[in-house]
Design a protein around this motif. Structure first.
Motif, PDB file in Angstrom:
ATOM      1  N   SER A 244      81.875  55.684  80.582  1.00 50.69           N
ATOM      2  CA  SER A 244      81.210  55.242  79.357  1.00 50.69           C
ATOM      3  C   SER A 244      81.031  53.722  79.309  1.00 50.69           C
ATOM      4  CB  SER A 244      82.001  55.713  78.132  1.00 50.69           C
ATOM      5  OG  SER A 244      83.331  55.223  78.171  1.00 50.69           O
ATOM      6  N   ASP A 245      81.686  52.999  80.206  1.00 45.74           N
ATOM      7  CA  ASP A 245      81.573  51.540  80.254  1.00 45.74           C
ATOM      8  C   ASP A 245      80.514  51.040  81.233  1.00 45.74           C
ATOM      9  OD1 ASP A 245      83.666  51.438  78.467  1.00 45.74           O
ATOM     10  OD2 ASP A 245      85.174  50.919  79.969  1.00 45.74           O
ATOM     11  N   ILE A 246      79.971  51.943  82.032  1.00 45.50           N
ATOM     12  CA  ILE A 246      79.012  51.531  83.053  1.00 45.50           C
ATOM     13  C   ILE A 246      77.736  52.356  82.926  1.00 45.50           C
ATOM     14  CG2 ILE A 246      80.781  50.688  84.648  1.00 45.50           C
ATOM     15  CD1 ILE A 246      80.592  53.297  86.177  1.00 45.50           C
ATOM     16  N   SER A 247      76.708  51.945  83.637  1.00 43.84           N
ATOM     17  CA  SER A 247      75.421  52.638  83.546  1.00 43.84           C
ATOM     18  C   SER A 247      75.485  54.010  84.227  1.00 43.84           C
ATOM     19  CB  SER A 247      74.324  51.800  84.212  1.00 43.84           C
ATOM     20  OG  SER A 247      74.495  51.782  85.613  1.00 43.84           O
ATOM     21  N   THR A 248      74.584  54.869  83.791  1.00 39.57           N
ATOM     22  CA  THR A 248      74.477  56.197  84.391  1.00 39.57           C
ATOM     23  C   THR A 248      74.168  56.081  85.878  1.00 39.57           C
ATOM     24  OG1 THR A 248      73.678  57.071  82.292  1.00 39.57           O
ATOM     25  CG2 THR A 248      73.256  58.411  84.237  1.00 39.57           C
ATOM     26  N   GLU A 249      73.345  55.107  86.232  1.00 38.11           N
ATOM     27  CA  GLU A 249      73.004  54.891  87.637  1.00 38.11           C
ATOM     28  C   GLU A 249      74.253  54.528  88.448  1.00 38.11           C
ATOM     29  OE1 GLU A 249      70.793  51.411  90.051  1.00 38.11           O
ATOM     30  OE2 GLU A 249      69.524  52.443  88.580  1.00 38.11           O
ATOM     31  N   ARG A 250      75.091  53.669  87.897  1.00 39.63           N
ATOM     32  CA  ARG A 250      76.316  53.253  88.604  1.00 39.63           C
ATOM     33  C   ARG A 250      77.282  54.435  88.746  1.00 39.63           C
ATOM     34  NH1 ARG A 250      78.448  51.108  92.588  1.00 39.63           N
ATOM     35  NH2 ARG A 250      80.368  49.968  92.282  1.00 39.63           N
TER      36      ARG A 250
ATOM     37  N   ARG B  39      76.402  57.550  89.033  1.00 40.35           N
ATOM     38  CA  ARG B  39      75.821  58.350  90.118  1.00 40.35           C
ATOM     39  C   ARG B  39      76.132  57.745  91.475  1.00 40.35           C
ATOM     40  NH1 ARG B  39      70.189  59.464  87.895  1.00 40.35           N
ATOM     41  NH2 ARG B  39      71.044  57.743  87.036  1.00 40.35           N
TER      42      ARG B  39
END
Length: 106
Positions: free
Chosen positions: A91-97, A99
């Motif tokens: 929840s602290d990082i992007s969805t891309e990261r 993945r």
């Protein structure tokens, strides 16, 4: 292989065995509490070495109380091992990261 290399190899193998066992215990305990944790990084990719850490990705939303409980769980499991860890909250990082971490693109 000389004696020093053999010693390093044995210690690395033992550290890897401990890291795998403790990570499995963390995942099992977290799952029992409804928390989804995945191993990412060198332990997952097979690049774990003598000075590697254990990287764990926590998926799902977590409030501060839940985060503290997860941190206590992980710290307790790894406390006597001298193996450092990184606890990454999705929840602290992007969805891309997220993945990238799950697809071993780190």
């Amino acid at each position: 292989m000389n004696k020093l290399d053999a010693l390093i190899h044995r210690r690395t193998d033992e550290r890897l065995r401990i890291a795998r066992a403790r990570a499995a215990s963390i995942i099992e305990a977290a799952k029992a509490d409804g928390v989804d944790i995945s191993v990412v990084g060198s332990l997952k990719k097979g690049g774990f070495r003598a000075h590697s850490d254990v990287d764990l990705l926590v998926r799902g939303d977590t409030d501060p109380t839940r985060r503290a409980a997860i941190e206590r769980l992980v710290a307790g499991q790894l406390r006597d091992t001298d193996i450092p860890y990184d606890l990454i909250f999705a929840s602290d990082i992007s969805t891309e990261r997220v993945r990238e971490l799950l697809d071993d693109q780190v």
